[in-house]
Design a protein around this motif. Structure first.
Motif, mmCIF file in Angstrom:
data_model
loop_
_atom_site.group_PDB
_atom_site.id
_atom_site.type_symbol
_atom_site.label_atom_id
_atom_site.label_comp_id
_atom_site.label_asym_id
_atom_site.label_seq_id
_atom_site.Cartn_x
_atom_site.Cartn_y
_atom_site.Cartn_z
ATOM 1 N N PRO A 37 0.783 -1.047 0.057
ATOM 2 C CA PRO A 37 -0.100 -0.029 0.075
ATOM 3 C C PRO A 37 0.898 1.052 -0.219
ATOM 4 N N THR B 5 -4.981 0.437 3.179
ATOM 5 C CA THR B 5 -4.413 -0.623 2.823
ATOM 6 C C THR B 5 -4.207 -0.746 1.073
ATOM 7 N N GLY B 6 -4.629 0.583 0.516
ATOM 8 C CA GLY B 6 -4.417 0.273 -0.641
ATOM 9 C C GLY B 6 -3.746 1.428 -1.487
ATOM 10 N N HIS C 144 -5.672 4.594 -2.160
ATOM 11 C CA HIS C 144 -6.559 5.804 -2.029
ATOM 12 C C HIS C 144 -6.474 6.348 -0.820
ATOM 13 N N ASP D 38 -13.236 3.040 -8.613
ATOM 14 C CA ASP D 38 -13.022 1.492 -8.512
ATOM 15 C C ASP D 38 -13.660 1.135 -6.952
ATOM 16 N N SER E 224 -12.192 -0.228 -4.449
ATOM 17 C CA SER E 224 -11.538 0.015 -3.286
ATOM 18 C C SER E 224 -11.484 1.570 -2.964
ATOM 19 N N TRP E 225 -11.708 2.364 -4.106
ATOM 20 C CA TRP E 225 -11.789 3.726 -3.579
ATOM 21 C C TRP E 225 -13.120 4.132 -2.768
ATOM 22 N N SER F 193 -14.685 2.081 -0.592
ATOM 23 C CA SER F 193 -14.717 1.116 0.523
ATOM 24 C C SER F 193 -13.547 2.053 1.366
ATOM 25 N N THR F 194 -12.423 2.681 0.811
ATOM 26 C CA THR F 194 -11.459 3.301 1.649
ATOM 27 C C THR F 194 -12.104 4.596 1.945
ATOM 28 N N CYS G 36 -19.295 -2.209 -6.695
ATOM 29 C CA CYS G 36 -19.200 -2.466 -5.157
ATOM 30 C C CYS G 36 -19.914 -3.755 -4.684
#
Length: 295
Positions: free
Chosen positions: A42, A167-168, A170, A207, A209-210, A212-213, A259
């Motif tokens: 990350p 954890t990614g 973003h 996306d 992950s963006w 959720s973050t 999502c």
């Protein structure tokens, strides 16, 4: 004087940037490039790892897909960072962070500050200047975009990137600048021809992950929001309007995304429970219809 930390996935871009920095910075520096092609760390972990190796008192966290266009820009930045209350310095940001899920832009036409070149489709480059006062080379903001930003090493040590939350790839920029702003430092966008930068790519805000973050980020900071700079003259009514626009846009985009349905349902519930207004009622009805369509 400046330790430059780069999360690298392209040897070609890295080589070009190294040459560009050598030709333009004008002060003593080092480059700490972390090859992330195999590690897949990350970005918060990459940046913390790089900063731990830094030997200079000033840090520059920067993407490798940029080009610096001014000569001796290091002198300008160091003089600003040396101010005791200076926090993070970047190139595009916002004077506010409202109490809603969104990217760093808060849907307030008065609060966004930018002064940089952005390459767009078909090889075109735009000079994106918004609300920049050319009599002020540095303008205060709350949050900054992560294409590149500077900070003193001692401040980073006290407020490192949150590896548990991030954890990614973003929201590291928003979270980091919120940490510094909430600690009573002042963050800035650089609006000076002595420090011009070009960014080759545009961010990805669609996306899974963006989304959720961004939700996790909101949960972390919601107890301190809204936040704004002292010079942003905005009414509570205007803040509520901006929050409505930002949260509705976030909801529309997550409903169209890939999502998980549970995440979409959570965002819809958050939106429906926002303070009532006729505008909100209209948006709520529209949101429910979209939810039924995309669910």
């Amino acid at each position: 004087m400046v330790s430059i930390i780069i999360c690298s996935v392209s040897p070609h871009l890295l080589k070009d940037l190294q040459q560009n920095i050598a030709q333009t910075i004008g002060v003593e520096y080092e480059i700490i490039a972390i090859d992330n092609r195999e590690k897949h760390w990350p970005i918060a972990k990459v940046y913390n790892y790089g900063a731990q190796q830094a030997k200079y008192p000033y840090l520059f966290f920067v993407h490798e897909d940029i080009r610096l266009l001014s000569d001796k820009w290091g002198e300008l930045i160091i003089s600003k960072l040396a101010e005791p209350d200076c926090g993070v310095v970047g190139f595009v940001g916002d004077k506010a962070r409202f109490s809603c899920c969104s990217g760093w832009y808060q849907y307030c036409d008065m609060s966004k500050i930018s002064y940089f070149y952005q390459r767009i489709k078909e090889g075109k480059t735009l000079f994106l200047v918004e609300n920049a006062d050319l009599n002020q080379p540095f303008q205060e903001v709350i949050t900054l975009d992560g294409l590149g930003f500077f900070v003193r090493t001692d401040i980073w040590k006290e407020y490192p990137f949150d590896e548990n939350l991030l954890t990614g790839f973003h929201c590291y920029d928003i979270d980091f600048s919120l940490q510094i702003a909430s600690a009573n430092y002042k963050n800035y966008v650089c609006c000076s021809n002595q420090m011009l930068i070009e960014h080759f790519s545009q961010g990805n805000f669609s996306d899974a992950s963006w989304f959720s973050t961004t939700l996790r980020l909101h949960e972390k900071w919601k107890h301190l929001l809204p936040m704004k700079t002292s010079d942003l003259n905005i009414s509570d009514k205007k803040i509520r309007k901006c929050e409505e626009l930002a949260s509705y846009d976030f909801l529309k985009r997550i409903l169209r995304s890939s999502c998980d349905i549970l995440l979409k349902r959570k965002v819809l519930k958050m939106f429906l429970w926002r303070p009532f207004s006729w505008k909100h009622l209209k948006n709520s009805i529209s949101a429910i219809i979209k939810y039924m369509r995309y669910a």
